[in-house]
Design a protein around this motif. Structure first.
Motif, PDB file in Angstrom:
ATOM      1  N   GLN A   1       7.077   5.410  25.949  1.00 36.79           N
ATOM      2  CA  GLN A   1       7.728   4.930  24.716  1.00 36.79           C
ATOM      3  C   GLN A   1       8.324   3.550  24.961  1.00 36.79           C
ATOM      4  N   LYS A   2       7.964   2.606  24.093  1.00 40.61           N
ATOM      5  CA  LYS A   2       8.530   1.277  24.234  1.00 40.61           C
ATOM      6  C   LYS A   2      10.012   1.326  23.855  1.00 40.61           C
ATOM      7  N   GLU A   3      10.769   0.398  24.400  1.00 41.61           N
ATOM      8  CA  GLU A   3      12.213   0.402  24.174  1.00 41.61           C
ATOM      9  C   GLU A   3      12.571   0.082  22.734  1.00 41.61           C
ATOM     10  N   VAL A   4      11.769  -0.766  22.088  1.00 43.92           N
ATOM     11  CA  VAL A   4      12.001  -1.105  20.684  1.00 43.92           C
ATOM     12  C   VAL A   4      10.682  -0.966  19.941  1.00 43.92           C
ATOM     13  N   GLU A   5      10.667  -0.146  18.921  1.00 41.74           N
ATOM     14  CA  GLU A   5       9.457   0.102  18.141  1.00 41.74           C
ATOM     15  C   GLU A   5       9.605  -0.510  16.755  1.00 41.74           C
ATOM     16  N   GLN A   6       8.516  -1.139  16.310  1.00 38.63           N
ATOM     17  CA  GLN A   6       8.560  -1.807  15.006  1.00 38.63           C
ATOM     18  C   GLN A   6       7.185  -1.730  14.375  1.00 38.63           C
ATOM     19  N   ASP A   7       7.116  -1.376  13.114  1.00 37.29           N
ATOM     20  CA  ASP A   7       5.843  -1.308  12.396  1.00 37.29           C
ATOM     21  C   ASP A   7       5.312  -2.729  12.210  1.00 37.29           C
ATOM     22  N   PRO A   8       4.080  -3.017  12.642  1.00 35.87           N
ATOM     23  CA  PRO A   8       3.577  -4.394  12.579  1.00 35.87           C
ATOM     24  C   PRO A   8       3.209  -4.875  11.180  1.00 35.87           C
ATOM     25  N   GLY A   9       3.109  -3.945  10.207  1.00 33.77           N
ATOM     26  CA  GLY A   9       2.707  -4.338   8.866  1.00 33.77           C
ATOM     27  C   GLY A   9       1.219  -4.654   8.832  1.00 33.77           C
ATOM     28  N   PRO A  10       0.739  -5.534   7.925  1.00 39.37           N
ATOM     29  CA  PRO A  10       1.592  -6.398   7.103  1.00 39.37           C
ATOM     30  C   PRO A  10       2.230  -5.673   5.923  1.00 39.37           C
ATOM     31  N   LEU A  11       3.341  -6.216   5.493  1.00 39.48           N
ATOM     32  CA  LEU A  11       4.063  -5.693   4.344  1.00 39.48           C
ATOM     33  C   LEU A  11       4.007  -6.747   3.254  1.00 39.48           C
ATOM     34  N   SER A  12       3.449  -6.385   2.110  1.00 40.90           N
ATOM     35  CA  SER A  12       3.323  -7.319   0.993  1.00 40.90           C
ATOM     36  C   SER A  12       4.171  -6.824  -0.170  1.00 40.90           C
ATOM     37  N   VAL A  13       5.051  -7.697  -0.663  1.00 44.85           N
ATOM     38  CA  VAL A  13       5.912  -7.314  -1.790  1.00 44.85           C
ATOM     39  C   VAL A  13       5.965  -8.469  -2.789  1.00 44.85           C
ATOM     40  N   PRO A  14       6.199  -8.187  -4.071  1.00 45.16           N
ATOM     41  CA  PRO A  14       6.266  -9.263  -5.070  1.00 45.16           C
ATOM     42  C   PRO A  14       7.577 -10.028  -4.948  1.00 45.16           C
TER      43      PRO A  14
END
Lengths: 118, 112
Positions: free
Chosen positions: B1-14
């Protein structure tokens, strides 16, 4: 406006060639960091110096990578021989020793060197 | 398990929407939490810095830390196209620890 500078900004080279990347930290900062950034791995810490002394280079492939600080205004990262898997963006960052001036002391990044090894 | 986990996305919002970016971390001893913003072909730059649990607000940006669940959030209100960038969460162990541990970053696109 103090900032970290890095040269070259882009480098294309052939496998087996030596690559040297240079960094000028912000004047007065006594910690210097080298990172490699790829899409797959994100930011990886390669090496870090405090007061020009290497404190941690465990993230660096020792057989081909070397990092030095010949003086307080120059940090170098050398790859010899380079391989295609070394293609990445290499960032240098500098900062004051954490917590000495402020609990919010942090790192300031340069613009990076984009390395392509063919 | 990595020490910090983050969803890479991409995240698109208006444009104008509220954006929520999140990270989780594994070491309960982490005390200092940061968000960096990285524009395309630039180096990361510090956006916000928080200590321990709670909220911190800076203009349209709010950083939130929940140490009980080891969860870090960044909220962007009234999102603008200029907010399009990669956002990296980061943490540091102690006040005197120079090393910062970064998440992989979430790519955010604000659609005009």
């Amino acid at each position: 406006d103090a900032r970290v500078t890095q040269t070259p900004r882009h480098k294309v080279t052939e496998m087996g060639q030596e690559v040297t990347m240079r960094c000028q930290p912000i004047l007065g900062h006594n910690t210097v960091f080298w990172y490699r950034q790829t899409m797959m791995q994100g930011l990886e810490l390669l090496a870090y110096f405090r007061n020009r002394a290497p404190l941690d280079d465990s993230g660096m492939p020792k057989d081909r990578f070397s990092a030095e600080m010949p003086d307080a205004t120059l940090a170098t990262l050398k790859i010899q021989p380079s391989e295609p898997r070394d293609s990445a963006v290499y960032f240098c960052a500098s900062g004051p020793t954490a917590g000495v001036r402020s609990s919010t002391d942090t790192q300031y990044f340069g613009p990076g060197t984009r390395l392509t090894v063919l | 398990q990595k020490e910090v986990e983050q969803d890479p996305g991409p995240l698109s919002v208006p444009e104008g929407a509220i954006v929520s970016l999140n990270c989780t971390y594994s070491n309960s001893a982490f005390q200092y939490f940061m968000w960096y913003r990285q524009y395309s072909r630039k180096g990361p730059e510090l956006l916000m810095y928080t200590y321990s649990s709670g909220n911190k607000e800076d203009g349209r940006f709010t950083a939130q830390v929940d140490k009980s669940s080891k969860y870090i959030s960044l909220f962007i209100r009234d999102s603008q196209p200029s907010d399009s960038a990669t956002y990296l969460c980061a943490t540091r162990l102690l006040n005197r620890d120079d090393k910062i541990i970064f998440g992989k970053g979430t790519r955010l696109h604000i659609l005009p």
